[in-house]
Design a protein around this motif. Structure first.
Motif, PDB file in Angstrom:
ATOM      1  N   MET A   5       0.846  -1.163   0.000  1.00 38.12           N
ATOM      2  CA  MET A   5       0.000   0.000   0.000  1.00 38.12           C
ATOM      3  C   MET A   5       0.898   1.235   0.000  1.00 38.12           C
ATOM      4  O   MET A   5       1.873   1.292   0.736  1.00 38.12           O
ATOM      5  CB  MET A   5      -0.892  -0.026   1.240  1.00 38.12           C
ATOM      6  N   ILE A   6       0.546   2.205  -0.825  1.00 38.60           N
ATOM      7  CA  ILE A   6       1.312   3.449  -0.917  1.00 38.60           C
ATOM      8  C   ILE A   6       0.569   4.547  -0.144  1.00 38.60           C
ATOM      9  O   ILE A   6      -0.603   4.819  -0.403  1.00 38.60           O
ATOM     10  CB  ILE A   6       1.515   3.883  -2.386  1.00 38.60           C
ATOM     11  N   VAL A   7       1.270   5.147   0.800  1.00 33.84           N
ATOM     12  CA  VAL A   7       0.718   6.229   1.613  1.00 33.84           C
ATOM     13  C   VAL A   7       1.531   7.487   1.332  1.00 33.84           C
ATOM     14  O   VAL A   7       2.759   7.462   1.368  1.00 33.84           O
ATOM     15  CB  VAL A   7       0.793   5.888   3.118  1.00 33.84           C
ATOM     16  N   ARG A   8       0.838   8.576   1.040  1.00 31.08           N
ATOM     17  CA  ARG A   8       1.498   9.871   0.870  1.00 31.08           C
ATOM     18  C   ARG A   8       1.226  10.721   2.099  1.00 31.08           C
ATOM     19  O   ARG A   8       0.080  10.868   2.528  1.00 31.08           O
ATOM     20  CB  ARG A   8       0.975  10.595  -0.363  1.00 31.08           C
ATOM     21  N   ILE A   9       2.304  11.262   2.653  1.00 30.48           N
ATOM     22  CA  ILE A   9       2.192  12.306   3.670  1.00 30.48           C
ATOM     23  C   ILE A   9       2.475  13.597   2.924  1.00 30.48           C
ATOM     24  O   ILE A   9       3.569  13.773   2.371  1.00 30.48           O
ATOM     25  CB  ILE A   9       3.179  12.107   4.828  1.00 30.48           C
ATOM     26  N   LEU A  10       1.493  14.466   2.878  1.00 29.37           N
ATOM     27  CA  LEU A  10       1.647  15.706   2.125  1.00 29.37           C
ATOM     28  C   LEU A  10       2.861  16.481   2.619  1.00 29.37           C
ATOM     29  O   LEU A  10       3.081  16.616   3.819  1.00 29.37           O
ATOM     30  CB  LEU A  10       0.386  16.560   2.231  1.00 29.37           C
ATOM     31  N   GLY A  11       3.674  16.920   1.686  1.00 33.59           N
ATOM     32  CA  GLY A  11       4.869  17.676   2.005  1.00 33.59           C
ATOM     33  C   GLY A  11       6.089  16.827   2.308  1.00 33.59           C
ATOM     34  O   GLY A  11       7.181  17.355   2.480  1.00 33.59           O
ATOM     35  N   GLU A  12       5.916  15.504   2.407  1.00 33.10           N
ATOM     36  CA  GLU A  12       7.043  14.622   2.730  1.00 33.10           C
ATOM     37  C   GLU A  12       7.336  13.618   1.631  1.00 33.10           C
ATOM     38  O   GLU A  12       8.485  13.307   1.385  1.00 33.10           O
ATOM     39  CB  GLU A  12       6.773  13.852   4.024  1.00 33.10           C
ATOM     40  N   GLY A  13       6.318  13.047   1.063  1.00 38.50           N
ATOM     41  CA  GLY A  13       6.531  12.044   0.031  1.00 38.50           C
ATOM     42  C   GLY A  13       5.691  10.811   0.265  1.00 38.50           C
ATOM     43  O   GLY A  13       4.764  10.807   1.076  1.00 38.50           O
ATOM     44  N   GLN A  14       6.057   9.753  -0.468  1.00 44.05           N
ATOM     45  CA  GLN A  14       5.304   8.508  -0.414  1.00 44.05           C
ATOM     46  C   GLN A  14       6.073   7.446   0.368  1.00 44.05           C
ATOM     47  O   GLN A  14       7.302   7.440   0.387  1.00 44.05           O
ATOM     48  CB  GLN A  14       5.049   7.977  -1.822  1.00 44.05           C
ATOM     49  N   PHE A  15       5.293   6.544   0.965  1.00 45.28           N
ATOM     50  CA  PHE A  15       5.838   5.450   1.754  1.00 45.28           C
ATOM     51  C   PHE A  15       5.128   4.160   1.360  1.00 45.28           C
ATOM     52  O   PHE A  15       3.924   4.155   1.150  1.00 45.28           O
ATOM     53  CB  PHE A  15       5.630   5.719   3.248  1.00 45.28           C
ATOM     54  N   ARG A  16       5.892   3.069   1.272  1.00 45.56           N
ATOM     55  CA  ARG A  16       5.328   1.755   0.978  1.00 45.56           C
ATOM     56  C   ARG A  16       5.052   1.086   2.328  1.00 45.56           C
ATOM     57  O   ARG A  16       5.968   0.678   3.035  1.00 45.56           O
ATOM     58  CB  ARG A  16       6.299   0.925   0.149  1.00 45.56           C
ATOM     59  N   LEU A  17       3.784   0.995   2.670  1.00 48.04           N
ATOM     60  CA  LEU A  17       3.355   0.509   3.981  1.00 48.04           C
ATOM     61  C   LEU A  17       2.938  -0.950   3.889  1.00 48.04           C
ATOM     62  O   LEU A  17       2.197  -1.332   2.987  1.00 48.04           O
ATOM     63  CB  LEU A  17       2.169   1.351   4.469  1.00 48.04           C
ATOM     64  N   ASP A  18       3.406  -1.741   4.830  1.00 52.40           N
ATOM     65  CA  ASP A  18       2.985  -3.129   4.928  1.00 52.40           C
ATOM     66  C   ASP A  18       1.545  -3.151   5.455  1.00 52.40           C
ATOM     67  O   ASP A  18       1.219  -2.435   6.416  1.00 52.40           O
ATOM     68  CB  ASP A  18       3.918  -3.884   5.877  1.00 52.40           C
ATOM     69  N   LEU A  19       0.697  -3.964   4.864  1.00 56.67           N
ATOM     70  CA  LEU A  19      -0.709  -4.018   5.259  1.00 56.67           C
ATOM     71  C   LEU A  19      -0.902  -4.440   6.714  1.00 56.67           C
ATOM     72  O   LEU A  19      -1.933  -4.133   7.311  1.00 56.67           O
ATOM     73  CB  LEU A  19      -1.489  -4.939   4.326  1.00 56.67           C
ATOM     74  N   GLU A  55      10.515   7.270  -8.401  1.00 61.48           N
ATOM     75  CA  GLU A  55       9.388   6.372  -8.679  1.00 61.48           C
ATOM     76  C   GLU A  55       8.086   7.132  -8.453  1.00 61.48           C
ATOM     77  O   GLU A  55       7.944   7.850  -7.467  1.00 61.48           O
ATOM     78  CB  GLU A  55       9.408   5.163  -7.743  1.00 61.48           C
ATOM     79  N   LEU A  56       7.137   6.935  -9.340  1.00 62.33           N
ATOM     80  CA  LEU A  56       5.813   7.536  -9.197  1.00 62.33           C
ATOM     81  C   LEU A  56       4.771   6.431  -9.108  1.00 62.33           C
ATOM     82  O   LEU A  56       4.736   5.535  -9.943  1.00 62.33           O
ATOM     83  CB  LEU A  56       5.493   8.439 -10.390  1.00 62.33           C
ATOM     84  N   HIS A  57       3.950   6.501  -8.059  1.00 59.86           N
ATOM     85  CA  HIS A  57       2.874   5.531  -7.852  1.00 59.86           C
ATOM     86  C   HIS A  57       1.631   6.290  -7.410  1.00 59.86           C
ATOM     87  O   HIS A  57       1.738   7.287  -6.691  1.00 59.86           O
ATOM     88  CB  HIS A  57       3.241   4.537  -6.742  1.00 59.86           C
ATOM     89  N   PRO A  58       0.455   5.802  -7.781  1.00 61.59           N
ATOM     90  CA  PRO A  58      -0.750   6.408  -7.217  1.00 61.59           C
ATOM     91  C   PRO A  58      -0.796   6.113  -5.715  1.00 61.59           C
ATOM     92  O   PRO A  58      -0.402   5.029  -5.279  1.00 61.59           O
ATOM     93  CB  PRO A  58      -1.896   5.726  -7.958  1.00 61.59           C
ATOM     94  N   SER A  59      -1.236   7.071  -4.933  1.00 61.73           N
ATOM     95  CA  SER A  59      -1.312   6.899  -3.483  1.00 61.73           C
ATOM     96  C   SER A  59      -2.636   6.258  -3.106  1.00 61.73           C
ATOM     97  O   SER A  59      -3.694   6.690  -3.560  1.00 61.73           O
ATOM     98  CB  SER A  59      -1.185   8.252  -2.786  1.00 61.73           C
ATOM     99  N   ASP A  60      -2.564   5.219  -2.266  1.00 65.41           N
ATOM    100  CA  ASP A  60      -3.771   4.579  -1.751  1.00 65.41           C
ATOM    101  C   ASP A  60      -4.378   5.406  -0.625  1.00 65.41           C
ATOM    102  O   ASP A  60      -5.590   5.417  -0.443  1.00 65.41           O
ATOM    103  CB  ASP A  60      -3.449   3.170  -1.245  1.00 65.41           C
ATOM    104  N   LEU A  61      -3.534   6.073   0.140  1.00 64.10           N
ATOM    105  CA  LEU A  61      -3.962   6.952   1.232  1.00 64.10           C
ATOM    106  C   LEU A  61      -3.168   8.243   1.162  1.00 64.10           C
ATOM    107  O   LEU A  61      -1.974   8.223   0.845  1.00 64.10           O
ATOM    108  CB  LEU A  61      -3.688   6.320   2.600  1.00 64.10           C
ATOM    109  N   ILE A  62      -3.827   9.338   1.468  1.00 65.63           N
ATOM    110  CA  ILE A  62      -3.153  10.633   1.528  1.00 65.63           C
ATOM    111  C   ILE A  62      -3.425  11.212   2.910  1.00 65.63           C
ATOM    112  O   ILE A  62      -4.589  11.378   3.300  1.00 65.63           O
ATOM    113  CB  ILE A  62      -3.642  11.581   0.416  1.00 65.63           C
ATOM    114  N   LEU A  63      -2.355  11.489   3.626  1.00 65.49           N
ATOM    115  CA  LEU A  63      -2.466  12.025   4.979  1.00 65.49           C
ATOM    116  C   LEU A  63      -1.999  13.473   4.996  1.00 65.49           C
ATOM    117  O   LEU A  63      -1.130  13.863   4.222  1.00 65.49           O
ATOM    118  CB  LEU A  63      -1.622  11.185   5.946  1.00 65.49           C
ATOM    119  N   PRO A  64      -2.549  14.260   5.927  1.00 63.52           N
ATOM    120  CA  PRO A  64      -2.159  15.669   6.009  1.00 63.52           C
ATOM    121  C   PRO A  64      -0.722  15.815   6.497  1.00 63.52           C
ATOM    122  O   PRO A  64      -0.165  14.895   7.101  1.00 63.52           O
ATOM    123  CB  PRO A  64      -3.148  16.253   7.027  1.00 63.52           C
ATOM    124  N   PRO A  65      -0.130  16.979   6.259  1.00 61.06           N
ATOM    125  CA  PRO A  65       1.235  17.215   6.742  1.00 61.06           C
ATOM    126  C   PRO A  65       1.262  17.352   8.261  1.00 61.06           C
ATOM    127  O   PRO A  65       0.233  17.572   8.907  1.00 61.06           O
ATOM    128  CB  PRO A  65       1.620  18.526   6.058  1.00 61.06           C
TER     129      PRO A  65
END
Length: 95
Positions: free
Chosen positions: A1-15, A62-72
């Motif tokens: 799962m790809i999670v974006r924290i706005l202003g920081e970037g994307q993270f590959r999160l284990d389910l 790397e560019l991936h669509p984010s599954d979750l977007i969290l605020p900064p």
């Protein structure tokens, strides 16, 4: 799962981390609805830290669509309240 924290970037999160994130998300929603700035700030910090420590950063090239977007980290309680109102009771992290 790809999670974006706005202003920081994307993270590959284990389910396997989703349960913890959902707990923090529920606490964040509760603090936001109560207008409890101290609990809001601490829980937002804990939520973002859980993503950072429970995942691997996605390389900048790397560019991936984010599954979750969290605020900064510096989001205001009003910013998060607006995001939550758009989610119709799902919180930031859908179950």
């Amino acid at each position: 799962m790809i999670v974006r924290i706005l202003g920081e970037g994307q993270f590959r999160l284990d389910l396997s981390e989703l349960g913890r994130l959902n707990e923090l998300d529920a606490r964040l929603e509760e603090a936001t609805n109560a207008g409890d700035e101290g609990a809001f700030r601490q829980t937002l910090h804990d939520l973002l830290d859980a993503v950072r420590t429970g995942s691997a950063p996605v390389p900048d090239d790397e560019l991936h669509p984010s599954d979750l977007i969290l605020p900064p980290a510096d989001a205001s309680i009003d910013d998060v309240r607006t995001i939550l109102s758009d989610k119709e009771g799902e919180g930031l992290i859908p179950n």
